[in-house]
Structures are given as C-alpha cells and as structure tokens.
Design a protein around this motif. Structure first.
Motif, PDB file in Angstrom:
ATOM      1  N   HIS A  10       0.701  -1.081  -0.025  1.00 60.46           N
ATOM      2  CA  HIS A  10       0.016   0.140   0.011  1.00 60.46           C
ATOM      3  C   HIS A  10       0.690   1.343  -0.118  1.00 60.46           C
ATOM      4  CE1 HIS A  10      -3.385   2.457   0.848  1.00 60.46           C
ATOM      5  NE2 HIS A  10      -2.963   3.010   1.859  1.00 60.46           N
ATOM      6  N   ASN A  15       4.716   0.740  -3.577  1.00 59.37           N
ATOM      7  CA  ASN A  15       4.455   0.465  -4.847  1.00 59.37           C
ATOM      8  C   ASN A  15       5.973   0.584  -5.618  1.00 59.37           C
ATOM      9  OD1 ASN A  15       1.630  -0.490  -5.495  1.00 59.37           O
ATOM     10  ND2 ASN A  15       1.251   1.616  -4.367  1.00 59.37           N
ATOM     11  N   HIS A  58      -0.328  -8.705  -4.766  1.00 61.29           N
ATOM     12  CA  HIS A  58       0.113  -7.512  -5.217  1.00 61.29           C
ATOM     13  C   HIS A  58       0.652  -7.848  -6.696  1.00 61.29           C
ATOM     14  CE1 HIS A  58       0.872  -3.317  -5.420  1.00 61.29           C
ATOM     15  NE2 HIS A  58       2.305  -3.639  -6.007  1.00 61.29           N
ATOM     16  N   ASP A  60      -0.118 -10.112  -8.944  1.00 62.16           N
ATOM     17  CA  ASP A  60      -1.174  -9.973  -9.983  1.00 62.16           C
ATOM     18  C   ASP A  60      -1.688  -8.662 -10.497  1.00 62.16           C
ATOM     19  OD1 ASP A  60      -1.193 -12.828  -9.782  1.00 62.16           O
ATOM     20  OD2 ASP A  60      -2.800 -13.049  -8.549  1.00 62.16           O
ATOM     21  N   GLU A  61      -1.872  -7.873  -9.591  1.00 61.15           N
ATOM     22  CA  GLU A  61      -2.283  -6.492  -9.993  1.00 61.15           C
ATOM     23  C   GLU A  61      -1.162  -5.772 -10.625  1.00 61.15           C
ATOM     24  OE1 GLU A  61      -3.170  -2.564  -7.393  1.00 61.15           O
ATOM     25  OE2 GLU A  61      -3.881  -4.269  -6.429  1.00 61.15           O
ATOM     26  N   TRP A  62      -0.071  -5.944 -10.294  1.00 54.07           N
ATOM     27  CA  TRP A  62       1.181  -5.328 -10.853  1.00 54.07           C
ATOM     28  C   TRP A  62       1.112  -5.660 -12.165  1.00 54.07           C
ATOM     29  CZ3 TRP A  62       6.128  -6.745 -12.973  1.00 54.07           C
ATOM     30  CH2 TRP A  62       6.715  -5.801 -13.062  1.00 54.07           C
ATOM     31  N   ARG A  64      -1.118  -7.050 -14.095  1.00 53.78           N
ATOM     32  CA  ARG A  64      -2.120  -6.593 -14.966  1.00 53.78           C
ATOM     33  C   ARG A  64      -1.844  -5.089 -15.381  1.00 53.78           C
ATOM     34  NH1 ARG A  64      -6.622  -3.978 -12.852  1.00 53.78           N
ATOM     35  NH2 ARG A  64      -5.728  -4.633 -10.821  1.00 53.78           N
ATOM     36  N   ASN A  65      -1.677  -4.165 -14.268  1.00 54.88           N
ATOM     37  CA  ASN A  65      -1.282  -2.945 -14.794  1.00 54.88           C
ATOM     38  C   ASN A  65       0.042  -2.767 -15.836  1.00 54.88           C
ATOM     39  OD1 ASN A  65      -3.299  -2.161 -12.706  1.00 54.88           O
ATOM     40  ND2 ASN A  65      -2.102  -1.724 -11.122  1.00 54.88           N
TER      41      ASN A  65
END
Length: 139
Positions: A10, A15, A58, A60-62, A64-65
C-alpha cells in the motif's frame, strides 16, 4: 512476535519498492525471496514488512497494470493517427449548440402536428409532448 505489522502492499513508497524489486531480482517472480529482500527496506514509516501472500496478490495487480500500460503505449501511434484523421475529415460544426434550442424546436414541430384520432392536438393545447400517457401530462 514482530515489531511491525504485516499489511498488504500500500502507498507510493511500497509500490515503488515492489517495482524496483521486480526489475532487480534475478529469475522469475518468487514471493518468498522478495519477502526476505523486502525486509531490508522496511522502515516502519512508509514501508512495512510483507508476507509472501501479500506480495503474490500484489504481483497479480502489478502484472495486469504493466500489461495495460504496455498496450496503451503500443496503441498511442495509431490513436494519434486517428486523432489527426478525425481532425482533417470531421465536418465543421454548423452552429454552436444552444441549450434548450432542440426542445423548443421539438415543441414547435409538435404544435403543428394534428392529433391522430381527429381531435385537437394535446401538444397544441398545452405545448407539451403528445406521446406521454395522460397521467404524466401537466394539468
């Protein structure tokens, strides 16, 4: 126990650290190895220690972004060509839009329309739409 809480990734600093570790760590993504390396940067103020489960989520999110950013980057030349083409081929505006003008025009056209059942047009009587059910017409 631990001195600092384990929380999901977070904030800006975390990040940035995640991205830095992704670029600098050898081989494929390894949440366990990253969690150990992460602890070297944990300061308890803006960066907190992470469990591998939080780093996997994180990741997975990273990923995708990162894919979205890459697609946008690759599409930009085509998008710019489309903007240029649209600018060259778009018809000039006939006149600026005046709010309410289209409503006034619709009412004036409606006022000249006869009622389909042979009686007087409701719109002509009241200056309102003919297609509304009677319970929705103003009195």
């Amino acid at each position: 126990g631990t001195k600092l809480p384990f929380l999901p990734v977070h904030g800006e600093d975390e990040n940035k650290l995640f991205s830095k570790l992704m670029l600098n760590m050898p081989g494929a993504f390894d949440a366990n190895a990253m969690a150990l390396e992460w602890c070297n940067s944990a300061d308890g103020k803006t960066i907190f220690p992470k469990l591998p489960v939080y780093l996997r989520a994180h990741y997975d999110e990273w990923t995708r972004n990162a894919k979205v950013k890459e697609v946008v980057r690759r599409a930009e030349p085509g998008a710019e060509r489309l903007r240029q083409l649209n600018a060259r081929t778009a018809p000039p505006p006939s006149h600026p839009h005046v709010p309410g003008e289209d409503i006034a025009h619709a009412r004036s056209v409606e006022d000249t329309m006869p009622d389909t059942d042979g009686g007087e047009a409701v719109g002509a009587q009241r200056g309102v739409r003919n297609d509304l059910p009677p319970e929705h017409l103003p009195s």
